[in-house]
Design an enzyme around this catalytic site. Structure first.
Site, PDB file in Angstrom:
ATOM      1  N   SER A  45       0.824  -1.217   0.000  1.00  0.00           N
ATOM      2  CA  SER A  45       0.000   0.000   0.000  1.00  0.00           C
ATOM      3  C   SER A  45       0.850   1.255   0.000  1.00  0.00           C
ATOM      4  CB  SER A  45      -0.925   0.005   1.222  1.00  0.00           C
ATOM      5  OG  SER A  45      -0.178   0.148   2.410  1.00  0.00           O
ATOM      6  N   THR A 175      -1.642   2.754   4.051  1.00  0.00           N
ATOM      7  CA  THR A 175      -0.857   3.985   3.960  1.00  0.00           C
ATOM      8  C   THR A 175       0.076   3.914   5.142  1.00  0.00           C
ATOM      9  OG1 THR A 175      -2.651   5.328   3.014  1.00  0.00           O
ATOM     10  CG2 THR A 175      -1.050   6.511   4.312  1.00  0.00           C
ATOM     11  N   THR A 193       1.762   6.830   0.487  1.00  0.00           N
ATOM     12  CA  THR A 193       0.837   5.774   0.054  1.00  0.00           C
ATOM     13  C   THR A 193       0.865   5.577  -1.451  1.00  0.00           C
ATOM     14  OG1 THR A 193      -1.480   5.030   0.242  1.00  0.00           O
ATOM     15  CG2 THR A 193      -1.143   7.320  -0.301  1.00  0.00           C
ATOM     16  N   ARG A 203      -6.649   9.860  -9.581  1.00  0.00           N
ATOM     17  CA  ARG A 203      -7.295  10.052  -8.276  1.00  0.00           C
ATOM     18  C   ARG A 203      -6.238  10.389  -7.213  1.00  0.00           C
ATOM     19  NH1 ARG A 203      -6.576   7.490  -3.049  1.00  0.00           N
ATOM     20  NH2 ARG A 203      -8.461   7.868  -1.874  1.00  0.00           N
ATOM     21  N   THR A 226      -5.072   7.106   7.837  1.00  0.00           N
ATOM     22  CA  THR A 226      -5.125   6.081   6.798  1.00  0.00           C
ATOM     23  C   THR A 226      -6.596   5.715   6.629  1.00  0.00           C
ATOM     24  OG1 THR A 226      -5.018   4.148   8.241  1.00  0.00           O
ATOM     25  CG2 THR A 226      -2.932   5.112   7.608  1.00  0.00           C
ATOM     26  N   GLY A 227      -6.912   5.103   5.509  1.00  0.00           N
ATOM     27  CA  GLY A 227      -8.301   4.720   5.288  1.00  0.00           C
ATOM     28  C   GLY A 227      -8.840   5.401   4.050  1.00  0.00           C
TER      29      GLY A 227
HETATM   30  N1  ASP Z   1      -5.725   7.015   2.687  1.00  0.00           N
HETATM   31  C1  ASP Z   1      -5.238   6.406   1.489  1.00  0.00           C
HETATM   32  C2  ASP Z   1      -5.916   7.010   0.312  1.00  0.00           C
HETATM   33  O1  ASP Z   1      -7.083   7.313   0.388  1.00  0.00           O
HETATM   34  C3  ASP Z   1      -5.405   4.941   1.375  1.00  0.00           C
HETATM   35  C4  ASP Z   1      -5.503   4.119   2.607  1.00  0.00           C
HETATM   36  O2  ASP Z   1      -4.973   4.499   3.641  1.00  0.00           O
HETATM   37  O3  ASP Z   1      -6.113   3.055   2.545  1.00  0.00           O
HETATM   38  O4  ASP Z   1      -5.270   7.117  -0.704  1.00  0.00           O
END
Ligand code: ASP
Length: 325
Positions: A45, A175, A193, A203, A226-227
């Site tokens: 990731s 991330t 990330t 994106r 993260t997320g």
């Molecule tokens: N926050 C990151 C993003 O939206 C991805 C992740 O942490 O899952 O790119």
């Protein structure tokens, strides 16, 4: 001295702490720790060998923030350069009146400053996972890319449909977050990330957006996320948490409030969110919208990092218009 990180930062946190112990700055520690995660081929990731976007290209996002001055640097959609965090730091450190460079501009800047270039950043193993996923969502329009004849989606392939099917709430995510307090009490934060697996080309998530995925202010504290980045962008999560600290809330209250703001978001696409945060006293916390998550921390008195559970503020996931009907 203290470092907190998302649990995938375990590979870098000790070296980051050693740097602090030798008198390095919080910014140094954040960069050192994150670089080791970016170079780790087993971490899909972040950085090298991360999961690609829907057309099989790896686009990296990263940012870094200096809590002394509120200076920051960020890159988005950068291809071919593994150490996105170092390029982000140079956006801040060079005499460049900008905060965020994206795409070809970020790559041009990285070349100009002599950043390490690896070119091909995806292993066959990752490309096989990507192709399997694309096949599972019914992706059929492929063309051979010259000169290597690798199959890639045709220019007129219906990416909009594929991306909706491929990026469900159960998609692969991740991330790396690092936040450090150095021997002088300065705070820095950093995030890197490869973004959501199978995202639409172009994106940009929360990680390179200062105030969304990352924020640090020596006076009050720092936060990194993260997320589902779209949610942190919409709620301005990292900045909100630090602002709640500025308004006098305790770290726990500020973190819960920032998570509640995420839960209040409307719309059709709501997924999982996590954050880590600390204040200048060295108190720290991790939050998650799902049970079972943890983060890591290490002080100068510790030989190795320890894991701590994240507190949960539930955010019910919903995905697509059908989910509301
Ligand atoms: N926050 C990151 C993003 O939206 C991805 C992740 O942490 O899952 O790119």
């Amino acid at each position: 001295m203290l470092i907190i990180a998302s649990s995938n930062g375990a590979i870098g946190i000790d070296q980051a702490m050693q740097a602090l112990k030798k008198g390095g700055s919080a910014l140094d520690a954040v960069e050192i720790g994150i670089r080791l995660v970016e170079a780790n081929p087993d971490e899909h990731s972040v950085g090298y060998n991360g999961y690609p976007n829907i057309i099989g290209e790896l686009e990296l996002d990263a940012s870094i923030m200096d809590g002394r001055t509120l200076d920051s640097g960020a890159v988005a959609l950068m291809r071919g350069f593994p150490y996105a965090i170092s390029v982000a730091r140079q956006v801040m450190a060079r005499e460049l009146p900008h905060v965020l460079l994206a795409g070809e501009g970020a790559e041009r800047f990285a070349r100009e400053i002599g950043a390490e270039h690896w070119g091909e950043m995806l292993t066959d193993e990752i490309m096989a996972v990507w192709r399997k996923r694309m096949t599972a969502v019914g992706a059929t329009q492929w063309v051979a890319r010259r000169p290597d004849d690798i199959l890639v989606p045709a220019d007129d392939a219906p990416l909009l449909d594929w991306v909706k099917l491929a990026t469900d709430p159960e998609r692969v995510e991740g991330t790396v977050n690092f936040i450090a307090i150095d021997g002088k009490g300065d705070i820095a934060s950093g995030v890197s990330t490869s973004g959501w697996a199978w995202k639409y080309p172009g994106r940009i998530g929360d990680s390179p957006i200062i105030g969304a995925g990352n924020y640090a202010d020596n006076r009050y504290g720092a936060c990194a996320c993260t997320g589902m980045g779209e949610m942190a962008i919409r709620a301005g999560t990292a900045r909100s948490l630090v602002l709640y600290l500025k308004l006098g809330l305790s770290l726990g209250e500020a973190a819960r409030r920032a998570m509640n703001d995420l839960r209040d978001l409307g719309g059709d696409f709501i997924g999982g969110m996590n954050l880590i945060a600390l204040n200048p006293k060295g108190e720290h916390i991790g939050m998650s919208s799902r049970a079972g998550g943890s983060y890591i921390y290490q002080t100068e008195a510790m030989d190795a990092c320890q894991e701590r559970a994240r507190e949960v503020v539930e955010i019910p996931a919903r995905w697509g218009r059908e989910a509301r009907e």
